[in-house]
Motif scaffolding. Sequence first.
Motif, PDB file in Angstrom:
ATOM      1  N   UNK A 197      37.385  39.202  -4.104  1.00  0.00           N
ATOM      2  CA  UNK A 197      37.965  38.102  -3.327  1.00  0.00           C
ATOM      3  C   UNK A 197      39.455  38.360  -3.176  1.00  0.00           C
ATOM      4  N   UNK A 198      39.992  37.908  -2.031  1.00  0.00           N
ATOM      5  CA  UNK A 198      41.434  38.030  -1.819  1.00  0.00           C
ATOM      6  C   UNK A 198      42.152  36.894  -2.555  1.00  0.00           C
ATOM      7  N   UNK A 199      43.284  37.223  -3.177  1.00  0.00           N
ATOM      8  CA  UNK A 199      44.134  36.207  -3.792  1.00  0.00           C
ATOM      9  C   UNK A 199      45.095  35.743  -2.698  1.00  0.00           C
ATOM     10  N   UNK A 216      47.882  37.627   1.487  1.00  0.00           N
ATOM     11  CA  UNK A 216      47.236  37.844   0.185  1.00  0.00           C
ATOM     12  C   UNK A 216      48.074  38.778  -0.668  1.00  0.00           C
ATOM     13  N   UNK A 217      47.987  38.568  -1.980  1.00  0.00           N
ATOM     14  CA  UNK A 217      48.681  39.457  -2.917  1.00  0.00           C
ATOM     15  C   UNK A 217      47.653  40.116  -3.845  1.00  0.00           C
ATOM     16  N   UNK A 225      44.160  30.553  -5.029  1.00  0.00           N
ATOM     17  CA  UNK A 225      43.025  30.342  -4.136  1.00  0.00           C
ATOM     18  C   UNK A 225      42.364  31.690  -3.896  1.00  0.00           C
ATOM     19  N   UNK A 226      41.073  31.771  -4.165  1.00  0.00           N
ATOM     20  CA  UNK A 226      40.318  32.995  -3.941  1.00  0.00           C
ATOM     21  C   UNK A 226      39.463  32.835  -2.691  1.00  0.00           C
ATOM     22  N   UNK A 227      39.612  33.772  -1.756  1.00  0.00           N
ATOM     23  CA  UNK A 227      38.831  33.776  -0.523  1.00  0.00           C
ATOM     24  C   UNK A 227      37.923  34.996  -0.540  1.00  0.00           C
ATOM     25  N   UNK A 241      43.366  33.215 -12.191  1.00  0.00           N
ATOM     26  CA  UNK A 241      43.283  34.638 -11.885  1.00  0.00           C
ATOM     27  C   UNK A 241      44.210  35.406 -12.828  1.00  0.00           C
ATOM     28  N   UNK A 242      43.715  36.436 -13.497  1.00  0.00           N
ATOM     29  CA  UNK A 242      44.584  37.226 -14.365  1.00  0.00           C
ATOM     30  C   UNK A 242      45.735  37.843 -13.574  1.00  0.00           C
TER      31      UNK A 242
END
Length: 365
Positions: free
Chosen positions: A301-303, A294-295, A262-264, A9-10
């Motif tokens: 998607x949530x990080x 999450x951040x 992790x992407x949700x 993720x960037x």
Amino acid sequence: MITLEASDVPYSVTLPGRSTAFEEVAIRPRVSGIISEILYEPGKNVKKGDLLFRIEGDTYQADVDAAAAEVAGAEAALRSAETTLSRYQKLVGTGVTAADVDTAEVDVMQAKATLSAAQAALELAKFDLERTEITSPIDGIAVLPEVSVGDLVTANQEDELTTVTRIDPIYVDVQESITRVQQTRERLDQGSLNRGERIEAELELENGSLFEGQGTFVSPPVSVSTTTGTSVIRLRFDNPRRGILPGQFLRAKLTFGTTSSILVPQGATSRASDGTLTAFVYADGKAEKRTLSAQGSYNNAWIVTKGVELGEQLIVDGLRNLQNGATVSPIAVSISETGVVTRADGTPDSFGGAPAAGAESGNEG
């Protein structure tokens, strides 16, 4: 269901900034006189060396001519003094004394000094004549003149005649907290943030649209404000269409590298009235409700930093009536690029193929 996997993720931050001209010069006269011509069109591009103003130069031309005459007279006087010295040197002892020779040598040195002073005065007069033509020292755009033809100006006056500004390229100075700067450096040093080939910079205009083109990182933080605790980072953007003007307030998105996260999918989560973010995972034949931390988000998607683990099975559909601890039967699904959930055989799932935004096509579980 899908299996949670690690994704690159960037790592980006969005910072407030303000644009400033690449170059800007206030044009002032270096000699006094009357403005006789204004030779540029306001708002148009000018090149370095282009003529902007002309000051009446008759007096300065006369000064050049007078100085040239002084040089000619000094050259003649020097030749005469050198001729006299040469003659005296040949006649020493035959009516010419050593004192006469010494005097002739002094006269030659004085004539040379007079010639040097006259030549310097001529150069200064030429400089002043040249300065009656005021040119642009840079490429840029010249704004409206502050004077009119016939106005009297004075050498090195405080008021400028006009300003030439170069806005292609253009700088954008953004403010970043020194605390976050240090945190980013620590993450790079520790390896939790993978450095990209370069820092990518995107610009958001005041109307919310994205500015065309990527920015270039120019200057890292070199000092910290004692009042705000922030540092200035300078970026440069090509600006051929003048889409950015100096003084605009903008937002810059800087991408420093990537992190493994992790992407949700957002469609597989719920948000309570108090802001709590939850999702369901499949564990031991049952649905298990998890509270997520999450951040931010990426691609819908949530990080997620806490609440689920790599390899766990995430329930992505049929969430409306799902309860914690409910017995569920796993169905292999895939998620299309548009977020539509389908069975592995390509038919809509038992819940109608509702979108589950943010998951990648082909994930199954």
